[in-house]
Design a protein around this motif. Sequence first.
Motif, PDB file in Angstrom:
ATOM      1  N   THR A   1       0.820  -1.216   0.000  1.00 17.79           N
ATOM      2  CA  THR A   1       0.000   0.000   0.000  1.00 17.79           C
ATOM      3  C   THR A   1       0.853   1.264   0.000  1.00 17.79           C
ATOM      4  O   THR A   1       1.998   1.253   0.440  1.00 17.79           O
TER       5      THR A   1
ATOM      6  N   THR B   1      -3.654   3.551   0.236  1.00 19.17           N
ATOM      7  CA  THR B   1      -3.968   4.095   1.572  1.00 19.17           C
ATOM      8  C   THR B   1      -2.713   4.756   2.119  1.00 19.17           C
ATOM      9  O   THR B   1      -1.617   4.543   1.606  1.00 19.17           O
TER      10      THR B   1
ATOM     11  N   GLY C   1      -4.205   1.257   7.571  1.00 17.74           N
ATOM     12  CA  GLY C   1      -5.322   1.829   6.810  1.00 17.74           C
ATOM     13  C   GLY C   1      -5.878   0.870   5.775  1.00 17.74           C
ATOM     14  O   GLY C   1      -7.047   0.962   5.385  1.00 17.74           O
TER      15      GLY C   1
ATOM     16  N   ARG D   1      -9.800  -0.053   5.051  1.00 14.97           N
ATOM     17  CA  ARG D   1     -10.297   0.224   3.694  1.00 14.97           C
ATOM     18  C   ARG D   1     -11.082  -0.976   3.156  1.00 14.97           C
ATOM     19  O   ARG D   1     -12.150  -0.827   2.560  1.00 14.97           O
TER      20      ARG D   1
END
Length: 555
Positions: free
Chosen positions: A315, A412, A417, A421
Motif C-alpha cells: 500500500t 492508503t 489503513g 479500507r
Amino acid sequence: MNAESVADLLVARDVIDHGQRDDLVSSVEQSGKDVVSVLEDYQILTRDQLYQLIAEDIGGEYFDLSQFTPAPQLLKALPAGMARLHEAIPIQITEEGLMVALANPLDPQGLEELGFSLGHAVVPAVAEPKQIRDLIERFYGQDSEGMNQALVELQREAASLTGDDAASEANSAPIIRYVDLVLYQAIKERASDIHFEPFEHDFKIRYRVDGALYEMAPPPQHLKAAIISRIKVMSNLNIAETRLPQDGRIMKTIGDKQVDMRVSTLPTAYGESVVLRVLDRSNVNLDLENLNLPEYIFEYITDTIEKPNGIFICTGPTGAGKTTTLYACLRRINTVDSKLLTAEDPVEYDIEGIMQVPINDGIGLTFGRVLRAFLRQDPDRILVGEMRDLETAQIAIQASLTGHLVFSTLHTNDAPGAVTRLIDMGCEPFLVAATLEGVLGQRLLRRICDNCKVAYRPSEAVLAQIGLTLSDVGRREFYTGRGCEVCNDTGYKGRQGLFELLDVTDPIREMVTQRASTVVLKQKAVEIGMRTLREDGLRNIFEGITTIEEVLKYT
C-alpha cells in the motif's frame, strides 16, 4: 548492440543452433557483458568476424573508425541530437545518400526513423559501438548543445510550419527531430514521466526525476498541436479525436536501451495535455535484494511469499514503488513448479514465465471478470493490480480461501489503513481477518547524491519537526547534498524506499474482527513491534541515506 538480434542473425546463418541462442542471450543478461565479449569468451566468433557478418547481412560495409575524423560538412549533415539519439556517426556522402555507422545496425526501425527525421536516404554501415560513441562524444559536444541546436532549428523552420495542419506537420522532419530529442534528453536524465502541457500563452514541457519536476526550454507555442499529434502518431492514437482522453503506448529504442512509454492524453481548455510514463526496462530492479528493505521486512516477505494461501497487500500513494515490490516478489517465486497469473491495468513489465493479462474496462474485461477466469486456470499465485472495488476484493478473498496466494495493491496512507479500507468497501471483517497475511506500507524518497554529500548540524527547530531533541541526537552526523553536475545541482540522485510492515498476527486478527479503527489498529501494531514509516525515515536519516526534509515531506 541488441543480444537477441545478434543471436537471431547467428541462427539464420547456421553459426549457432536454437539451444545455443537461448544460452547466449541469458549469458549476456546474467554477466552484464556485451554480446560481442560473450561470443569471444565462448570462442564462437571474433569481434571482426561478427561485424563482417552483420555488414553482409545489412548490405553495408564494416569500418575501423579508430583513426577516423569526420569532415565538417559530414557533421553538419547529421545534427548532434540525432547522432546521440540513434548512436550514429556520418562516414561519407554517397550517391545513395548519407552513409552512417550505427551502434545498433540490426535495428531497421532506428534506420528508418533516422532517414525520416533527416528527410533523405541513409545508407547503413557497421563499426565497433565503442568507437562510434567515442566519436560522438568528441565531435558533437554536450547533450544540452544538441537540445539547443534542435530548438534553434525548430524555431528557424517554425515559420514554414503554420500550426494549421497539425496532422501533416506531425510527420515533418523538424517536429520528428524535436520530439525524439525531448524523449532522448528526458530518458538520459532518468525521467519517470514526461509532461507536455498547453497553456493560454505558452506550451510547457516538464519531466519528473526522482519525484521532482524540471522544466525544459519551451518550443514555439503555435507548434503545440503538431508536437502533440506527433506523440499521438507514435503511440497509434486517433489524431482527429481531441475531445476525449486516450491511452496508448510507445516502444522505442533510445541509444542502446529498449524503452516502453505509456501515453495518456487529456483534453484541457487550451489543447490536449499529454503525459508519458517511462518504463525503462534496463533501469528497473526486479530483485528483492535490490530494494534495500530493512532485514526483518526482507525475511518476513521471503517467508510470506512461500505460503500456500493468504493475501499480501502493498500500500501507498501513486508512484511509491508498490508494483516494483510485488514484481520482485513474483520474480523470486517464479519457479517451474508454480503457475503465476497477473491482472494489471496496464501490464508494466513483461516477466518471462508469468501469464500477464491487461485489464480493458472498455470491453468489460474488468479485474473482477479476469479474477473469476483465473480461478479456472489452476494458478498457485495471483497478482491483482489493484483492489478497486468490493467485487475484486471479494473474489481475492475467495481465491485465498480456496488455496491461492494473492498479491495486490491498495491506495492508503499507511499499512493499518489497508485493513479498514477493505472493511469500508464492504468485505466481512471475519473474512479479512482469516485471509490477510500482511500489509507493507511504502513511500519513495530521494537519496542524497554521493558525489556532493556533506555533513551538517541541523537546528533545534528542524529537529523538533521530526520529534527529536539535541540530547536524542548526541554526536550523530546529519547529511545533505550540496548540489553538483552529477545530480543537476539538486543534491539528490536516485531513490530509496521507506517501509512499514503490519504483520497480521492473532491479536491484530481479533481487533479486525471487532471492526477496530485505523488509529486503534496502528497503536496495537506499534505496541507489538511495528516500526512506522516515520521510524524507518529516521533510520535512513541516521544512516546518511536521505535528509530530514525528505522524510518530513513523505511521512
